[in-house]
Design an enzyme around this catalytic site. Sequence first.
Site, mmCIF file in Angstrom:
data_model
loop_
_atom_site.group_PDB
_atom_site.id
_atom_site.type_symbol
_atom_site.label_atom_id
_atom_site.label_comp_id
_atom_site.label_asym_id
_atom_site.label_seq_id
_atom_site.Cartn_x
_atom_site.Cartn_y
_atom_site.Cartn_z
ATOM 1 N N TYR A 1 0.781 -1.217 -0.105
ATOM 2 C CA TYR A 1 0.501 -0.085 -0.396
ATOM 3 C C TYR A 1 0.929 1.150 -0.106
ATOM 4 C CZ TYR A 1 -3.584 -3.887 1.047
ATOM 5 O OH TYR A 1 -4.538 -4.437 0.607
ATOM 6 N N HIS B 1 -8.986 -0.682 -6.362
ATOM 7 C CA HIS B 1 -8.347 -1.336 -5.045
ATOM 8 C C HIS B 1 -6.976 -0.649 -5.747
ATOM 9 C CE1 HIS B 1 -11.348 -3.811 -3.426
ATOM 10 N NE2 HIS B 1 -11.881 -4.083 -4.769
#
Length: 138
Positions: free
Chosen positions: A22, A97
């Site tokens: 991330y 996402h």
Amino acid sequence: MKLLILNGVNLNRTGMREKSVYGTETLEDINREIAAFCAARGAECEFFQSNLEGDLCTKIQETDADGIILNAGAFTHYSYAIRDAIASVDTPVVEVHMSNVHAREEFRHQSVISEVCKGTILGFGKKSYILAAESFLL
């Protein structure tokens, strides 16, 4: 144009967890970049994050936004409640996402919300949100 950017479970930990997946920027950092992108194109953004499924459903149902950008996190894979909330409104939703979920664990390959979304963007890190915003602003 007003966009609602919804972030689900654990996304409040962005920049602190699984940095290899991330990145190191916080959700607040990413939100600032999205807001600047939208403002430069004359659009307004509202941001909301919750680890609670019902809070996300309520926000979807009550928004006055023209479009929703939704990163539901792990709720993507099993939340029929969020799926039904999306299906119950006329507001278009783009599923996002940051990671390529198809290159990750098997359980992440299935989305129960995709079929009720306008589209899905994944795998481009924080730019996934920008691409989703662009889809509404073109």
